[in-house]
Design an enzyme around this catalytic site. Structure first.
Site, PDB file in Angstrom:
ATOM      1  N   ASP A   1      -1.889   2.025  -4.504  1.00  0.00           N
ATOM      2  CA  ASP A   1      -3.178   2.240  -3.852  1.00  0.00           C
ATOM      3  C   ASP A   1      -4.191   1.211  -4.340  1.00  0.00           C
ATOM      4  O   ASP A   1      -4.002   0.571  -5.381  1.00  0.00           O
ATOM      5  CB  ASP A   1      -3.691   3.652  -4.131  1.00  0.00           C
ATOM      6  CG  ASP A   1      -2.830   4.715  -3.457  1.00  0.00           C
ATOM      7  OD1 ASP A   1      -2.230   4.387  -2.409  1.00  0.00           O
ATOM      8  OD2 ASP A   1      -2.753   5.841  -3.972  1.00  0.00           O
TER       9      ASP A   1
ATOM     10  N   HIS B   1       0.817  -1.212   0.000  1.00  0.00           N
ATOM     11  CA  HIS B   1       0.000   0.000   0.000  1.00  0.00           C
ATOM     12  C   HIS B   1       0.854   1.266   0.000  1.00  0.00           C
ATOM     13  O   HIS B   1       0.344   2.361  -0.256  1.00  0.00           O
ATOM     14  CB  HIS B   1      -0.943   0.008   1.208  1.00  0.00           C
ATOM     15  CG  HIS B   1      -2.278   0.599   0.919  1.00  0.00           C
ATOM     16  ND1 HIS B   1      -2.449   1.746   0.187  1.00  0.00           N
ATOM     17  CD2 HIS B   1      -3.532   0.188   1.243  1.00  0.00           C
ATOM     18  CE1 HIS B   1      -3.725   2.029   0.083  1.00  0.00           C
ATOM     19  NE2 HIS B   1      -4.418   1.090   0.711  1.00  0.00           N
TER      20      HIS B   1
END
Length: 513
Positions: free
Chosen positions: A490, A486
């Site tokens: 995204d 992450h």
């Protein structure tokens, strides 16, 4: 030790003068660019002479060499343990293929060394005679730069090194076995006899649990070539010996208590001790490769914020295209023609999707993100010693037939432990496929840092779906799960990557655009 003001023979095309003095800092490595085709992989160590054309071995070009001498010892060469992989810090001497006094030819396999990635062959640097083995086989955690052996030019000089000892061995002595620890602590027995006796018993039980009888269910004895050679010469029976090497492998040092062939004496006590202890488990020592896997994956799982995206893909069109392409390959080639697998399509589609979504093909570098402009796909391969990831370089620019032939050849060499370091380090994206086992529908995989993503591929299964003409129809589907970092990818970006990947597999012809 003094330097030699005497003429030296030409080494690697260099002929030093009488006043020249060579030091260890002059020794360097360059990778040979000559073509190789065999599957034998060996590494040329610190010293190298004229290049010997042996197949499939990384060759080191020499810049200089240092010869050693003293008032009592003749001219000799000291061979030290080099770094056989970029991340190697320690090594294990699995076996010696030569024994003291043997004549050596340049390029001969001298010993086998287990690195943090694989077990690799270590070549004889140049011609001579093996005068002294400093690090015995089975020695673990040998640091880089540690003296391995002594080589001399003349056979009559071998005897001079019979009692030779490395001056720096006391500072970084490798671990041979754990069985010597009770002897090192004998002085404490006078102070605390009862506690020491209990400690010795515990250590004895531990050594028994770590000792593995080195034979498979089929009766095959697992031993180093040197150990087998000694056993044949001395008429020893290896079937009842407990090996102290990696995976219970019998080493030459294990032959001290070996029974003669045809004799049952010596085997029964070990069995009786094991059965008397009532142990129903075996402690397996960690190999360097297993230690590295444990360290890297634990670090990845604990420091990288993973999240997972799963998609179901219809592969009916893919299987049809695959059958047609394999038929064409079969017609235009011999019976041993390369066959394209579904995994080859997955590798190609992954590479093309990474070009569409460069975030998935990036590295997190702590203070910045590096986006790679080429896609090198690491393919997870299971080997007897652990997981390794051979790399298909520039997978986005290669055809399916090329990918198929490369992955078959590299996977086989990975299982044989014959990959060169650059062939399994440095990928930008990883694919892990468990679909071929037929028992896994989907799973999640751990990211291989510094990469940002890894794709986990499950098996194919049939599924009923609605159909306007017939009411329903059967399709073949496959589930894939993308693990993302992450910090670089995204959730929406990962979803876009999966959309492109899904389109490439459901419409294989789009991979040609």
């Amino acid at each position: 030790m003094s330097k030699f003001p005497v003429p030296l023979r030409s080494i690697g095309g260099l002929r030093p003068t009488a006043a020249a003095a060579f030091s260890a800092s002059n020794v360097g490595f360059t990778q040979s660019s000559r073509s190789v085709s065999s599957t034998n992989v060996r590494v040329a160590p610190l010293l190298s002479g004229v290049t010997k054309h042996t197949p499939a071995i990384p060759i080191a070009a020499i810049k200089g060499v240092r010869l050693y001498s003293s008032d009592n010892l003749p001219t000799h060469k000291r061979v030290k343990l080099p770094a056989l992989s970029p991340t190697m810090e320690l090594g294990t001497v699995v076996s010696w293929q030569k024994k003291e006094g043997d004549q050596l030819s340049e390029g001969d396999l001298l010993c086998e060394i287990e690195t943090d990635k694989a077990t690799m062959g270590f070549e004889t640097p140049e011609e001579g005679y093996l005068a002294k083995i400093i690090i015995p086989e089975g020695s673990k955690d040998v640091p880089i730069g540690k003296l391995l052996c002594i080589i001399v030019e003349k056979e009559e000089d071998v005897a001079a090194f019979k009692s030779f000892k490395d001056e720096g061995s006391s500072d970084a002595a490798p671990k041979k076995t754990e069985e010597k620890k009770p002897e090192e602590k004998k002085p404490q027995q006078e102070e605390k006899p009862q506690k020491q006796e209990q400690k010795d018993q515990d250590q004895h039980k531990t050594s028994q649990s770590q000792s593995v009888i080195a034979s498979s269910s089929s009766g095959r004895v697992v031993a180093t070539p040197f150990a087998k050679k000694l056993a044949t010469e001395k008429g020893l029976d290896l079937s009842g010996i407990s090996g102290s090497g990696p995976g219970g492998r019998i080493l030459a040092s294990d032959l001290a208590n070996a029974p003669a062939k045809g004799s049952t004496f010596g085997a029964a006590p070990g069995v009786a001790a094991a059965s008397g202890a009532g142990q129903d488990y075996t402690d397996i020592p960690l190999t360097n490769m297993r230690k590295t896997i444990a360290k890297r994956l634990t670090e990845s799982k604990s420091t990288i914020p993973h999240y997972y995206l799963t998609s179901e893909i219809n592969i009916d069109a893919l299987t049809q295209v695959r059958e047609k392409l394999n038929a064409l390959l079969q017609k235009g080639s011999s019976s041993s023609a390369t066959k394209i697998s579904i995994n080859d399509f997955i590798i190609k589609a992954s590479a093309l999707a990474c070009l569409r979504v460069p975030e998935a093909n990036s590295f997190f570098m702590d203070t910045f993100i590096r986006q790679n402009h080429h896609v090198d796909v690491s393919v997870a391969v299971s080997t007897p010693t652990g997981l390794i990831t051979p790399i298909i370089t520039n997978a986005h620019a290669k055809g399916l037939a090329t990918i198929a032939s490369e992955i078959v050849e590299m996977a086989q060499r990975a299982r044989d432990g014959k990959l060169q370091p650059h062939e399994f380090q440095g990928g930008t994206f990883t694919v892990s496929n468990l679909g071929m086992f037929g028992s896994v529908t989907d799973f999640t995989a751990i990211i291989n840092p510094p990469q940002s993503c890894i794709l986990a591929v499950g098996g194919a299964s049939e599924k009923l779906v609605p159909c306007e003409k017939e009411g329903y129809r059967t399709v073949k589907v496959m589930k894939v799960t993308l693990s993302c970092d992450h910090r670089t990818v995204d959730g929406a970006v990962g979803a876009v990557w999966l959309r492109h990947f899904k389109e490439f597999l459901e419409k294989p012809h789009t991979m040609l655009l």
